[in-house]
Design a protein around this motif. Sequence first.
Motif, PDB file in Angstrom:
ATOM      1  N   GLY A  29       0.821  -1.191   0.000  1.00 49.74           N
ATOM      2  CA  GLY A  29       0.000   0.000   0.000  1.00 49.74           C
ATOM      3  C   GLY A  29       0.859   1.245   0.000  1.00 49.74           C
ATOM      4  N   PHE A  30       0.258   2.400  -0.281  1.00 50.73           N
ATOM      5  CA  PHE A  30       1.044   3.633  -0.400  1.00 50.73           C
ATOM      6  C   PHE A  30       1.833   3.909   0.872  1.00 50.73           C
ATOM      7  CE2 PHE A  30       2.386   7.396  -2.343  1.00 50.73           C
ATOM      8  CZ  PHE A  30       2.353   8.415  -1.416  1.00 50.73           C
ATOM      9  N   SER A  31       1.280   3.564   2.009  1.00 50.24           N
ATOM     10  CA  SER A  31       1.985   3.814   3.270  1.00 50.24           C
ATOM     11  C   SER A  31       3.254   2.987   3.389  1.00 50.24           C
ATOM     12  CB  SER A  31       1.066   3.530   4.458  1.00 50.24           C
ATOM     13  OG  SER A  31       0.677   2.171   4.457  1.00 50.24           O
ATOM     14  N   GLY A  32       3.370   1.940   2.585  1.00 53.21           N
ATOM     15  CA  GLY A  32       4.534   1.082   2.646  1.00 53.21           C
ATOM     16  C   GLY A  32       5.576   1.341   1.576  1.00 53.21           C
ATOM     17  N   TYR A  33       5.309   2.293   0.711  1.00 56.60           N
ATOM     18  CA  TYR A  33       6.226   2.542  -0.408  1.00 56.60           C
ATOM     19  C   TYR A  33       7.639   2.838   0.072  1.00 56.60           C
ATOM     20  CZ  TYR A  33       2.757   2.847  -4.213  1.00 56.60           C
ATOM     21  OH  TYR A  33       1.814   2.573  -5.172  1.00 56.60           O
ATOM     22  N   LYS A  34       7.779   3.565   1.174  1.00 58.09           N
ATOM     23  CA  LYS A  34       9.098   4.002   1.622  1.00 58.09           C
ATOM     24  C   LYS A  34       9.720   3.043   2.630  1.00 58.09           C
ATOM     25  CE  LYS A  34       8.111   8.922   0.968  1.00 58.09           C
ATOM     26  NZ  LYS A  34       8.153  10.277   1.573  1.00 58.09           N
ATOM     27  N   VAL A  35       9.054   1.941   2.901  1.00 54.15           N
ATOM     28  CA  VAL A  35       9.485   1.016   3.948  1.00 54.15           C
ATOM     29  C   VAL A  35      10.239  -0.159   3.335  1.00 54.15           C
ATOM     30  CG1 VAL A  35       8.738  -0.456   5.826  1.00 54.15           C
ATOM     31  CG2 VAL A  35       7.513   1.684   5.352  1.00 54.15           C
ATOM     32  N   ARG A  36      11.494  -0.331   3.724  1.00 52.58           N
ATOM     33  CA  ARG A  36      12.328  -1.380   3.133  1.00 52.58           C
ATOM     34  C   ARG A  36      11.693  -2.761   3.312  1.00 52.58           C
ATOM     35  NH1 ARG A  36      18.213  -1.540   5.554  1.00 52.58           N
ATOM     36  NH2 ARG A  36      17.056  -2.470   7.268  1.00 52.58           N
ATOM     37  N   GLY A  37      11.092  -3.016   4.458  1.00 50.51           N
ATOM     38  CA  GLY A  37      10.511  -4.330   4.738  1.00 50.51           C
ATOM     39  C   GLY A  37       9.287  -4.670   3.913  1.00 50.51           C
ATOM     40  N   SER A  38       8.736  -3.700   3.191  1.00 49.55           N
ATOM     41  CA  SER A  38       7.574  -3.970   2.344  1.00 49.55           C
ATOM     42  C   SER A  38       7.950  -4.750   1.096  1.00 49.55           C
ATOM     43  CB  SER A  38       6.923  -2.647   1.925  1.00 49.55           C
ATOM     44  OG  SER A  38       6.452  -1.918   3.040  1.00 49.55           O
ATOM     45  N   TYR A  39       9.219  -4.727   0.736  1.00 50.43           N
ATOM     46  CA  TYR A  39       9.687  -5.309  -0.524  1.00 50.43           C
ATOM     47  C   TYR A  39      10.287  -6.688  -0.273  1.00 50.43           C
ATOM     48  CZ  TYR A  39       9.108  -0.530  -2.148  1.00 50.43           C
ATOM     49  OH  TYR A  39       8.583   0.710  -2.470  1.00 50.43           O
ATOM     50  N   ASP A  40       9.973  -7.644  -1.150  1.00 52.87           N
ATOM     51  CA  ASP A  40      10.466  -9.008  -0.923  1.00 52.87           C
ATOM     52  C   ASP A  40      11.379  -9.527  -2.027  1.00 52.87           C
ATOM     53  OD1 ASP A  40       7.100 -10.223  -1.595  1.00 52.87           O
ATOM     54  OD2 ASP A  40       8.659  -9.572  -2.996  1.00 52.87           O
ATOM     55  N   SER A  41      11.591  -8.742  -3.066  1.00 55.43           N
ATOM     56  CA  SER A  41      12.520  -9.141  -4.125  1.00 55.43           C
ATOM     57  C   SER A  41      13.470  -7.987  -4.385  1.00 55.43           C
ATOM     58  CB  SER A  41      11.775  -9.490  -5.416  1.00 55.43           C
ATOM     59  OG  SER A  41      10.955 -10.620  -5.224  1.00 55.43           O
TER      60      SER A  41
END
Length: 125
Positions: free
Chosen positions: A102-114
């Motif tokens: 979600g947009f709130s997670g765009y800047k969060v490193r842990g939101s990305y898995d690849s």
Amino acid sequence: QVQLVESGGGLVQAGGSLRLSCAASGRTFSSVAGWFRQSPGKEREFVAAISASGGLTTYADSVKGRFTISRDNAKNTVYLQMNSLKPEDTAVYYCATGTRIGFSGYKVRGSYDSWGQGTQVTVSS
């Protein structure tokens, strides 16, 4: 699982420009994509992110107005155009993607898995 490969890094003088590319393979690159960077002794930090359609982008304050993220879904590629480069932009730049961010997670490193393997950008003064 998607594989990401960055390219386009190099050595440039302050004030110069570079364009980084991130090519995806393994599955369609149709999710949020982000660029992060890491310099020696520092944590990996957010740079820019773009929505799946490309219609929404967000940037770190330190690069706003100088960097532009874009994507070409037909080519499964995300780009980072970097202008007016400064020595403090020197870092390894990583491309990343993830599902259901979600947009709130765009800047969060842990939101990305690849993640890609990174490409070095060096800006000389």
